[in-house]
Design a protein around this motif. Structure first.
Motif, PDB file in Angstrom:
ATOM      1  N   THR A  98       0.773  -1.211  -0.024  1.00 52.38           N
ATOM      2  CA  THR A  98       0.019   0.012   0.239  1.00 52.38           C
ATOM      3  C   THR A  98       0.794   1.313  -0.194  1.00 52.38           C
ATOM      4  O   THR A  98       0.170   2.417  -0.324  1.00 52.38           O
ATOM      5  N   GLY A  99       2.228   1.095   0.413  1.00 52.35           N
ATOM      6  CA  GLY A  99       3.048   2.233   0.234  1.00 52.35           C
ATOM      7  C   GLY A  99       2.960   3.208   1.520  1.00 52.35           C
ATOM      8  O   GLY A  99       3.433   4.295   1.393  1.00 52.35           O
ATOM      9  N   TYR A 100       2.466   2.595   2.731  1.00 53.03           N
ATOM     10  CA  TYR A 100       2.314   3.372   3.923  1.00 53.03           C
ATOM     11  C   TYR A 100       3.471   2.763   5.015  1.00 53.03           C
ATOM     12  O   TYR A 100       4.149   1.690   4.626  1.00 53.03           O
ATOM     13  N   GLU A 101       3.747   3.490   5.837  1.00 50.89           N
ATOM     14  CA  GLU A 101       4.855   3.298   6.867  1.00 50.89           C
ATOM     15  C   GLU A 101       4.472   1.838   7.596  1.00 50.89           C
ATOM     16  O   GLU A 101       5.499   1.005   7.789  1.00 50.89           O
ATOM     17  N   ARG A 102       3.265   1.643   7.895  1.00 58.38           N
ATOM     18  CA  ARG A 102       2.974   0.641   8.628  1.00 58.38           C
ATOM     19  C   ARG A 102       1.560   0.169   8.319  1.00 58.38           C
ATOM     20  O   ARG A 102       0.558   0.947   7.852  1.00 58.38           O
ATOM     21  N   ALA A 103       1.232  -1.036   8.801  1.00 61.12           N
ATOM     22  CA  ALA A 103      -0.302  -1.504   8.603  1.00 61.12           C
ATOM     23  C   ALA A 103      -0.534  -2.381   9.925  1.00 61.12           C
ATOM     24  O   ALA A 103       0.279  -2.891  10.635  1.00 61.12           O
ATOM     25  N   LEU A 104      -1.971  -2.512  10.168  1.00 60.34           N
ATOM     26  CA  LEU A 104      -2.391  -3.228  11.526  1.00 60.34           C
ATOM     27  C   LEU A 104      -3.699  -4.095  10.767  1.00 60.34           C
ATOM     28  O   LEU A 104      -4.381  -3.542  10.367  1.00 60.34           O
ATOM     29  N   THR A 105      -3.634  -5.262  11.077  1.00 56.01           N
ATOM     30  CA  THR A 105      -4.864  -6.095  10.810  1.00 56.01           C
ATOM     31  C   THR A 105      -5.893  -6.078  11.890  1.00 56.01           C
ATOM     32  O   THR A 105      -5.710  -6.189  13.216  1.00 56.01           O
ATOM     33  N   GLN A 223      -1.352  10.335  -0.736  1.00 59.51           N
ATOM     34  CA  GLN A 223      -2.308   9.128  -0.510  1.00 59.51           C
ATOM     35  C   GLN A 223      -3.170   9.702   0.834  1.00 59.51           C
ATOM     36  O   GLN A 223      -2.819  10.696   1.475  1.00 59.51           O
ATOM     37  N   ALA A 224      -4.074   8.961   1.240  1.00 62.83           N
ATOM     38  CA  ALA A 224      -5.047   9.412   2.344  1.00 62.83           C
ATOM     39  C   ALA A 224      -4.158   9.132   3.570  1.00 62.83           C
ATOM     40  O   ALA A 224      -3.317   8.396   3.699  1.00 62.83           O
ATOM     41  N   ASP A 225      -4.641   9.950   4.617  1.00 57.81           N
ATOM     42  CA  ASP A 225      -4.014   9.775   5.897  1.00 57.81           C
ATOM     43  C   ASP A 225      -4.278   8.175   6.531  1.00 57.81           C
ATOM     44  O   ASP A 225      -3.588   7.785   7.416  1.00 57.81           O
ATOM     45  N   ILE A 226      -5.466   7.864   6.195  1.00 59.91           N
ATOM     46  CA  ILE A 226      -5.886   6.557   6.758  1.00 59.91           C
ATOM     47  C   ILE A 226      -6.381   5.666   5.613  1.00 59.91           C
ATOM     48  O   ILE A 226      -7.379   6.083   4.910  1.00 59.91           O
ATOM     49  N   TYR A 227      -5.912   4.484   5.236  1.00 60.42           N
ATOM     50  CA  TYR A 227      -6.277   3.675   4.435  1.00 60.42           C
ATOM     51  C   TYR A 227      -6.848   2.408   4.874  1.00 60.42           C
ATOM     52  O   TYR A 227      -6.197   1.559   5.574  1.00 60.42           O
ATOM     53  N   ILE A 228      -8.049   1.850   4.533  1.00 57.21           N
ATOM     54  CA  ILE A 228      -8.567   0.690   5.196  1.00 57.21           C
ATOM     55  C   ILE A 228      -8.662  -0.223   4.127  1.00 57.21           C
ATOM     56  O   ILE A 228      -9.263   0.120   2.941  1.00 57.21           O
ATOM     57  N   GLY A 229      -8.421  -1.417   4.024  1.00 56.62           N
ATOM     58  CA  GLY A 229      -8.627  -2.513   3.142  1.00 56.62           C
ATOM     59  C   GLY A 229      -9.158  -3.971   3.687  1.00 56.62           C
ATOM     60  O   GLY A 229      -9.046  -4.044   5.047  1.00 56.62           O
ATOM     61  N   THR A 230      -9.707  -4.631   2.919  1.00 54.59           N
ATOM     62  CA  THR A 230     -10.184  -6.153   3.551  1.00 54.59           C
ATOM     63  C   THR A 230      -9.637  -7.151   2.604  1.00 54.59           C
ATOM     64  O   THR A 230      -9.218  -7.010   1.641  1.00 54.59           O
ATOM     65  N   PHE A 231      -9.763  -8.348   3.337  1.00 57.70           N
ATOM     66  CA  PHE A 231      -9.383  -9.405   2.756  1.00 57.70           C
ATOM     67  C   PHE A 231     -10.614 -10.698   2.043  1.00 57.70           C
ATOM     68  O   PHE A 231     -10.297 -11.422   1.682  1.00 57.70           O
ATOM     69  N   SER A 246       3.437   5.455  11.198  1.00 61.11           N
ATOM     70  CA  SER A 246       3.787   4.646  12.384  1.00 61.11           C
ATOM     71  C   SER A 246       3.003   5.220  13.612  1.00 61.11           C
ATOM     72  O   SER A 246       2.663   4.407  14.606  1.00 61.11           O
ATOM     73  N   GLU A 247       2.992   6.616  13.598  1.00 60.87           N
ATOM     74  CA  GLU A 247       2.280   7.347  14.552  1.00 60.87           C
ATOM     75  C   GLU A 247       0.770   6.944  14.497  1.00 60.87           C
ATOM     76  O   GLU A 247       0.181   6.353  15.908  1.00 60.87           O
ATOM     77  N   LEU A 248       0.190   6.755  13.530  1.00 62.44           N
ATOM     78  CA  LEU A 248      -1.318   6.305  13.592  1.00 62.44           C
ATOM     79  C   LEU A 248      -1.422   4.860  14.123  1.00 62.44           C
ATOM     80  O   LEU A 248      -2.426   4.722  14.889  1.00 62.44           O
ATOM     81  N   ILE A 249      -0.685   3.968  13.687  1.00 58.26           N
ATOM     82  CA  ILE A 249      -0.774   2.447  14.044  1.00 58.26           C
ATOM     83  C   ILE A 249      -0.551   2.373  15.541  1.00 58.26           C
ATOM     84  O   ILE A 249      -1.177   1.549  15.987  1.00 58.26           O
ATOM     85  N   ASP A 250       0.329   3.091  15.773  1.00 58.75           N
ATOM     86  CA  ASP A 250       0.364   3.083  17.326  1.00 58.75           C
ATOM     87  C   ASP A 250      -0.597   3.622  18.147  1.00 58.75           C
ATOM     88  O   ASP A 250      -1.061   3.038  18.971  1.00 58.75           O
ATOM     89  N   TYR A 251      -1.229   4.324  17.652  1.00 61.03           N
ATOM     90  CA  TYR A 251      -2.453   4.997  18.263  1.00 61.03           C
ATOM     91  C   TYR A 251      -3.630   4.238  18.256  1.00 61.03           C
ATOM     92  O   TYR A 251      -4.318   4.065  19.218  1.00 61.03           O
TER      93      TYR A 251
END
Length: 383
Positions: A98-105, A223-231, A246-251
């Motif tokens: 996705t090209g973002y710093e981090r992601a979280l499932t 890019q958007a500040d927040i990107y949501i995707g599904t599986f 990274s800050e968003l994912i920590d939050y």
């Protein structure tokens, strides 16, 4: 005492309005066909856009992962002991694609949208939401207790007017990328420009685009500040994720209740999802077939003079709505299609606005040219 909750009267009212829903157990299959009560139907109701849900390579990957991991459930929430190496690897892969710093499932797309919006926004926030956004976005906004300003579907002039009148410091624009009942596409460039001009955060739910040729954001695009995707759609498995800084994912890890207080997805599922993501992003033949199938069905329906889509544009995504309007007529058409071997969803209020009940055709790369041609032949007889 449940007698005081008027359950039966509510159900009776649903039946009278042709809005009653019930489950249909599937014996076998996803796309292109499903088996129900011993009968095979060509399935035009599934979100399995690339046909990965039953792909032999993925089934083999699932079997191998189960043998390697030797664990079915995760046994706990992510923040206890449920977050395994396979979850971590999947998060890393998601950030890369996705090209973002981090992601979280997350366990589901619904939980991702509700959790992120509720974590970010409060009574001092204002959420600007497209009127046709998914129910999970609507519910997340309600749970956040923020002020919600809804703008007409893809009406960015109205959105700008609302933004210009807001003095709130915390402003969040939220949109689907591909609208799930309409197949329409948000103008992400216009939304990014408005978010920048009015100092808003921008959140994009790409549930029906992630892994597909029209996935949101290509290289070098803002890019958007927040990107949501599904599986559970193009990827063919189950679950969801949020990607961002990274800050968003920590939050989100610390404040999203639907992430904190639920069991992590099975590690086997995390492993096979990583394999499926790789397939979705490298199998160009599968993507090309999907686009060809979309074109064949959408143009065929238009030529038959059905009301295809909601805005006089031929759909270019795998969601192709034929708007009927009347609930009863929509159900009649869906049942007529089933009697001829085609499974198509009749979508009615409150999922869509009153007066816009529709047949929702979902196209897969697994559909053959002949299956689509046969469907069009039947649709012509029902006109």
């Amino acid at each position: 005492m449940l007698a005081n909750f008027s359950l039966q009267s509510a159900l009776d009212e649903q039946r009278q309005k042709d809005l009653y829903r019930q489950l249909t157990p599937i014996r076998h299959g996803v796309t292109p066909t499903i088996d129900i009560d011993g009968k095979t139907y060509v399935n035009f109701a599934s979100n399995d856009y690339l046909g990965l849900a039953t792909d032999p390579q993925l089934i083999q990957a699932f079997s191998q992962a189960a043998k390697t991991i030797q664990q079915v459930g995760s046994g706990a929430s992510h923040l206890i002991t449920g977050h395994t190496l396979w979850h971590e690897q999947l998060d890393t892969t998601l950030a890369q694609v996705t090209g973002y710093e981090r992601a979280l499932t997350f366990s589901t797309g619904y939980m991702a949208n509700v959790g992120v919006i509720q974590a970010l926004c409060g009574k001092d926030s204002v959420i600007f939401s497209d009127k046709l956004n998914h129910a999970s976005i609507v519910d997340g906004a309600i749970l956040s207790r923020a002020k919600v300003m809804r703008f007409g579907h893809r009406n960015y002039s109205q959105l700008e007017q609302l933004l210009s009148q807001s003095s709130a410091k915390q402003k969040l624009i939220v949109t689907d990328h591909i609208f799930s009942m309409d197949g329409t596409i948000a103008d992400l460039a216009a939304l990014h420009a408005l978010a920048t001009r009015y100092e808003c955060a921008l959140m994009v739910d790409d549930a029906h685009g992630f892994g597909l040729p029209y996935q949101a954001y290509k290289k070098a695009q803002p890019q958007a500040d927040i990107y949501i995707g599904t599986f559970g759609k193009a990827i063919g498995t189950s679950g969801a994720f949020v990607a961002g800084s990274s800050e968003l994912i920590d939050y989100v890890t610390n404040f999203a209740r639907s992430f904190i207080y639920t069991t992590a997805m099975p590690p086997v599922l995390a492993s096979v999802t990583e394999t499926s993501i790789a397939m979705s992003h490298t199998d160009t033949l599968r993507s090309e077939q999907l686009l060809a199938n979309i074109k064949q069905l959408s143009q065929g329906l238009v030529q038959q003079n059905w009301q295809v889509g909601i805005d006089n544009q031929i759909p270019t995504t795998a969601i192709i709505p034929v708007v009927i309007g009347n609930n009863d007529r929509t159900l009649q058409l869906a049942n007529a299609l089933k009697s001829r071997g085609f499974w198509v969803s009749a979508i009615r209020p409150p999922t869509v606005p009153v007066g816009t009940a529709r047949l929702r055709f979902c196209v897969s790369a697994r559909h053959s040219e002949q299956q689509i041609s046969d469907l069009l032949t039947v649709m012509q007889t029902l006109k």
